[in-house]
Design a protein around this motif. Structure first.
Motif, PDB file in Angstrom:
ATOM      1  N   ALA A   1      10.033   1.142  12.518  1.00 33.23           N
ATOM      2  CA  ALA A   1      11.340   1.055  11.847  1.00 33.23           C
ATOM      3  C   ALA A   1      11.664   2.346  11.100  1.00 33.23           C
ATOM      4  CB  ALA A   1      11.346  -0.146  10.893  1.00 33.23           C
ATOM      5  N   GLY A   2      11.227   3.482  11.661  1.00 32.54           N
ATOM      6  CA  GLY A   2      11.489   4.762  11.015  1.00 32.54           C
ATOM      7  C   GLY A   2      10.502   5.068   9.912  1.00 32.54           C
ATOM      8  N   SER A   3       9.287   4.579  10.051  1.00 34.06           N
ATOM      9  CA  SER A   3       8.277   4.763   9.011  1.00 34.06           C
ATOM     10  C   SER A   3       7.851   6.219   8.891  1.00 34.06           C
ATOM     11  CB  SER A   3       7.045   3.904   9.324  1.00 34.06           C
ATOM     12  OG  SER A   3       6.390   4.405  10.483  1.00 34.06           O
ATOM     13  N   THR A   4       7.297   6.568   7.744  1.00 35.10           N
ATOM     14  CA  THR A   4       6.797   7.918   7.502  1.00 35.10           C
ATOM     15  C   THR A   4       5.476   8.163   8.225  1.00 35.10           C
ATOM     16  OG1 THR A   4       7.846   7.929   5.333  1.00 35.10           O
ATOM     17  CG2 THR A   4       6.106   9.549   5.690  1.00 35.10           C
ATOM     18  N   ASN A   5       4.573   7.189   8.184  1.00 29.59           N
ATOM     19  CA  ASN A   5       3.230   7.369   8.734  1.00 29.59           C
ATOM     20  C   ASN A   5       3.019   6.759  10.113  1.00 29.59           C
ATOM     21  OD1 ASN A   5       2.093   8.913   6.578  1.00 29.59           O
ATOM     22  ND2 ASN A   5       2.175   7.067   5.341  1.00 29.59           N
ATOM     23  N   GLY A   6       4.035   6.159  10.691  1.00 33.36           N
ATOM     24  CA  GLY A   6       3.985   5.722  12.077  1.00 33.36           C
ATOM     25  C   GLY A   6       3.145   4.488  12.357  1.00 33.36           C
ATOM     26  N   ILE A   7       3.166   4.119  13.656  1.00 33.75           N
ATOM     27  CA  ILE A   7       2.355   2.999  14.138  1.00 33.75           C
ATOM     28  C   ILE A   7       1.591   3.455  15.375  1.00 33.75           C
ATOM     29  CG2 ILE A   7       3.865   1.183  13.239  1.00 33.75           C
ATOM     30  CD1 ILE A   7       5.030   0.838  16.037  1.00 33.75           C
ATOM     31  N   LYS A   8       0.446   2.824  15.584  1.00 33.67           N
ATOM     32  CA  LYS A   8      -0.356   3.066  16.775  1.00 33.67           C
ATOM     33  C   LYS A   8      -0.740   1.719  17.372  1.00 33.67           C
ATOM     34  CE  LYS A   8      -2.507   7.359  15.188  1.00 33.67           C
ATOM     35  NZ  LYS A   8      -3.784   8.003  14.825  1.00 33.67           N
ATOM     36  N   VAL A   9      -0.863   1.705  18.681  1.00 35.37           N
ATOM     37  CA  VAL A   9      -1.394   0.533  19.377  1.00 35.37           C
ATOM     38  C   VAL A   9      -2.592   1.018  20.171  1.00 35.37           C
ATOM     39  CG1 VAL A   9      -0.943  -1.271  21.074  1.00 35.37           C
ATOM     40  CG2 VAL A   9       0.858  -0.601  19.475  1.00 35.37           C
ATOM     41  N   ASN A  10      -3.742   0.434  19.878  1.00 38.40           N
ATOM     42  CA  ASN A  10      -5.009   0.836  20.512  1.00 38.40           C
ATOM     43  C   ASN A  10      -5.241   2.345  20.392  1.00 38.40           C
ATOM     44  OD1 ASN A  10      -5.456  -1.856  21.267  1.00 38.40           O
ATOM     45  ND2 ASN A  10      -4.268  -1.581  23.122  1.00 38.40           N
ATOM     46  N   GLY A  11      -4.917   2.889  19.217  1.00 38.42           N
ATOM     47  CA  GLY A  11      -5.164   4.296  18.933  1.00 38.42           C
ATOM     48  C   GLY A  11      -4.112   5.256  19.439  1.00 38.42           C
ATOM     49  N   GLU A  12      -3.097   4.765  20.138  1.00 40.18           N
ATOM     50  CA  GLU A  12      -2.049   5.621  20.706  1.00 40.18           C
ATOM     51  C   GLU A  12      -0.761   5.460  19.916  1.00 40.18           C
ATOM     52  OE1 GLU A  12       0.414   5.373  24.796  1.00 40.18           O
ATOM     53  OE2 GLU A  12      -1.761   5.472  25.035  1.00 40.18           O
ATOM     54  N   ARG A  13      -0.252   6.571  19.394  1.00 41.99           N
ATOM     55  CA  ARG A  13       0.996   6.523  18.613  1.00 41.99           C
ATOM     56  C   ARG A  13       2.157   6.087  19.506  1.00 41.99           C
ATOM     57  NH1 ARG A  13       2.192   9.294  13.386  1.00 41.99           N
ATOM     58  NH2 ARG A  13       4.397   8.954  13.109  1.00 41.99           N
ATOM     59  N   THR A  14       3.023   5.247  18.972  1.00 44.73           N
ATOM     60  CA  THR A  14       4.144   4.732  19.745  1.00 44.73           C
ATOM     61  C   THR A  14       5.314   4.435  18.826  1.00 44.73           C
ATOM     62  OG1 THR A  14       4.784   3.075  21.405  1.00 44.73           O
ATOM     63  CG2 THR A  14       3.405   2.307  19.591  1.00 44.73           C
TER      64      THR A  14
ATOM     65  N   PHE B   1       0.865  -1.186   0.000  1.00 39.40           N
ATOM     66  CA  PHE B   1       0.000   0.000   0.000  1.00 39.40           C
ATOM     67  C   PHE B   1       0.896   1.228   0.000  1.00 39.40           C
ATOM     68  CE2 PHE B   1      -2.304  -3.285   2.435  1.00 39.40           C
ATOM     69  CZ  PHE B   1      -3.405  -3.450   1.593  1.00 39.40           C
ATOM     70  N   ALA B   2       0.473   2.279  -0.702  1.00 36.87           N
ATOM     71  CA  ALA B   2       1.297   3.481  -0.865  1.00 36.87           C
ATOM     72  C   ALA B   2       1.666   4.145   0.463  1.00 36.87           C
ATOM     73  CB  ALA B   2       0.569   4.484  -1.759  1.00 36.87           C
ATOM     74  N   ASN B   3       0.793   4.076   1.481  1.00 37.08           N
ATOM     75  CA  ASN B   3       1.098   4.774   2.735  1.00 37.08           C
ATOM     76  C   ASN B   3       1.875   3.906   3.739  1.00 37.08           C
ATOM     77  OD1 ASN B   3      -1.030   3.092   3.329  1.00 37.08           O
ATOM     78  ND2 ASN B   3      -2.261   4.634   4.346  1.00 37.08           N
ATOM     79  N   ILE B   4       2.289   2.713   3.321  1.00 38.19           N
ATOM     80  CA  ILE B   4       3.143   1.845   4.136  1.00 38.19           C
ATOM     81  C   ILE B   4       4.581   2.055   3.673  1.00 38.19           C
ATOM     82  CG2 ILE B   4       3.708  -0.558   4.696  1.00 38.19           C
ATOM     83  CD1 ILE B   4       1.068   0.195   5.922  1.00 38.19           C
ATOM     84  N   SER B   5       5.482   2.288   4.613  1.00 38.23           N
ATOM     85  CA  SER B   5       6.897   2.502   4.268  1.00 38.23           C
ATOM     86  C   SER B   5       7.532   1.217   3.770  1.00 38.23           C
ATOM     87  CB  SER B   5       7.661   3.004   5.496  1.00 38.23           C
ATOM     88  OG  SER B   5       7.203   4.280   5.876  1.00 38.23           O
ATOM     89  N   GLY B   6       8.671   1.353   3.087  1.00 38.10           N
ATOM     90  CA  GLY B   6       9.398   0.182   2.581  1.00 38.10           C
ATOM     91  C   GLY B   6       9.610  -0.852   3.675  1.00 38.10           C
ATOM     92  N   THR B   7      10.183  -0.426   4.783  1.00 37.17           N
ATOM     93  CA  THR B   7      10.233  -1.236   5.999  1.00 37.17           C
ATOM     94  C   THR B   7       9.567  -0.384   7.066  1.00 37.17           C
ATOM     95  OG1 THR B   7      12.300  -2.292   5.327  1.00 37.17           O
ATOM     96  CG2 THR B   7      11.698  -2.457   7.651  1.00 37.17           C
ATOM     97  N   HIS B   8       8.364  -0.733   7.440  1.00 34.52           N
ATOM     98  CA  HIS B   8       7.517   0.102   8.291  1.00 34.52           C
ATOM     99  C   HIS B   8       7.710  -0.203   9.781  1.00 34.52           C
ATOM    100  CE1 HIS B   8       3.948   2.812   8.192  1.00 34.52           C
ATOM    101  NE2 HIS B   8       3.813   2.351   9.431  1.00 34.52           N
ATOM    102  N   ALA B   9       7.722  -1.501  10.131  1.00 39.46           N
ATOM    103  CA  ALA B   9       7.792  -1.888  11.546  1.00 39.46           C
ATOM    104  C   ALA B   9       8.409  -3.270  11.673  1.00 39.46           C
ATOM    105  CB  ALA B   9       6.394  -1.879  12.159  1.00 39.46           C
ATOM    106  N   GLU B  10       8.719  -3.610  12.923  1.00 35.09           N
ATOM    107  CA  GLU B  10       9.250  -4.938  13.230  1.00 35.09           C
ATOM    108  C   GLU B  10       8.462  -5.519  14.396  1.00 35.09           C
ATOM    109  OE1 GLU B  10      13.667  -6.155  13.582  1.00 35.09           O
ATOM    110  OE2 GLU B  10      12.972  -5.828  15.647  1.00 35.09           O
ATOM    111  N   LEU B  11       8.059  -6.763  14.240  1.00 35.37           N
ATOM    112  CA  LEU B  11       7.441  -7.517  15.328  1.00 35.37           C
ATOM    113  C   LEU B  11       8.474  -8.489  15.859  1.00 35.37           C
ATOM    114  CD1 LEU B  11       3.927  -8.468  13.883  1.00 35.37           C
ATOM    115  CD2 LEU B  11       4.370  -7.043  15.884  1.00 35.37           C
ATOM    116  N   SER B  12       8.600  -8.586  17.177  1.00 39.84           N
ATOM    117  CA  SER B  12       9.516  -9.568  17.761  1.00 39.84           C
ATOM    118  C   SER B  12       8.843 -10.254  18.932  1.00 39.84           C
ATOM    119  CB  SER B  12      10.834  -8.911  18.184  1.00 39.84           C
ATOM    120  OG  SER B  12      10.595  -7.888  19.119  1.00 39.84           O
TER     121      SER B  12
END
Length: 137
Positions: free
Chosen positions: A61-74, A39-50
């Motif tokens: 992972a330094g994404s442009t549009n960020g990540i949220k957990v339960n609506g809270e940016r983190t 998807f266009a708004n997902i960065s090349g490498t957006h996040a990492e799950l471990s």
């Protein structure tokens, strides 16, 4: 011999669940990512799950549009089973079973302790502040 998934990402609103087959998985638009979201708004490498100590963690992972957990940016945090993860505007619920003997309270308390210290304190270059003084004010 098939390996059992360590959990899954379930798209909110419907769609096929994404099995979490490895302890570390990258999420992004690139074909080299373990979970490719084209998807266009997902960065090349957006996040990492471990998967550490029986608990899934997410890290931006330094994404442009960020990540949220339960609506809270983190930038990073441990995930409870059933938490909603937003990658740009794509939403997923993480489903997994906690490992026997794993308590989320311990994991989240450890995370809060890490954020409760300055970088200088964590590096051992500054004397820890007495947190009791902060509460008396």
């Amino acid at each position: 011999m098939s390996q059992e998934p360590l959990g899954e990402l379930v798209p909110v609103g419907g769609g096929d669940a994404i099995p979490l087959m490895q302890e570390v998985m990258t999420i992004g638009r690139r074909q080299t990512c373990d979970i490719q979201l084209d998807f266009a708004n997902i960065s090349g490498t957006h996040a990492e799950l471990s998967f550490r100590n029986g608990v899934w963690h997410i890290r931006d992972a330094g994404s442009t549009n960020g990540i949220k957990v339960n609506g809270e940016r983190t930038l990073r945090r441990p995930l409870r089973p059933g938490d909603e993860i937003s990658l740009a505007k794509r939403r997923y619920t993480i489903q997994y079973q906690l490992a026997p003997g794993t308590t989320l309270e311990d994991v989240f308390a450890e995370e809060e302790d890490v954020f409760g210290q300055s970088l200088m304190e964590r590096a051992g270059l500054e004397k820890p502040k007495d947190r009791r003084d902060d509460r008396r004010r």
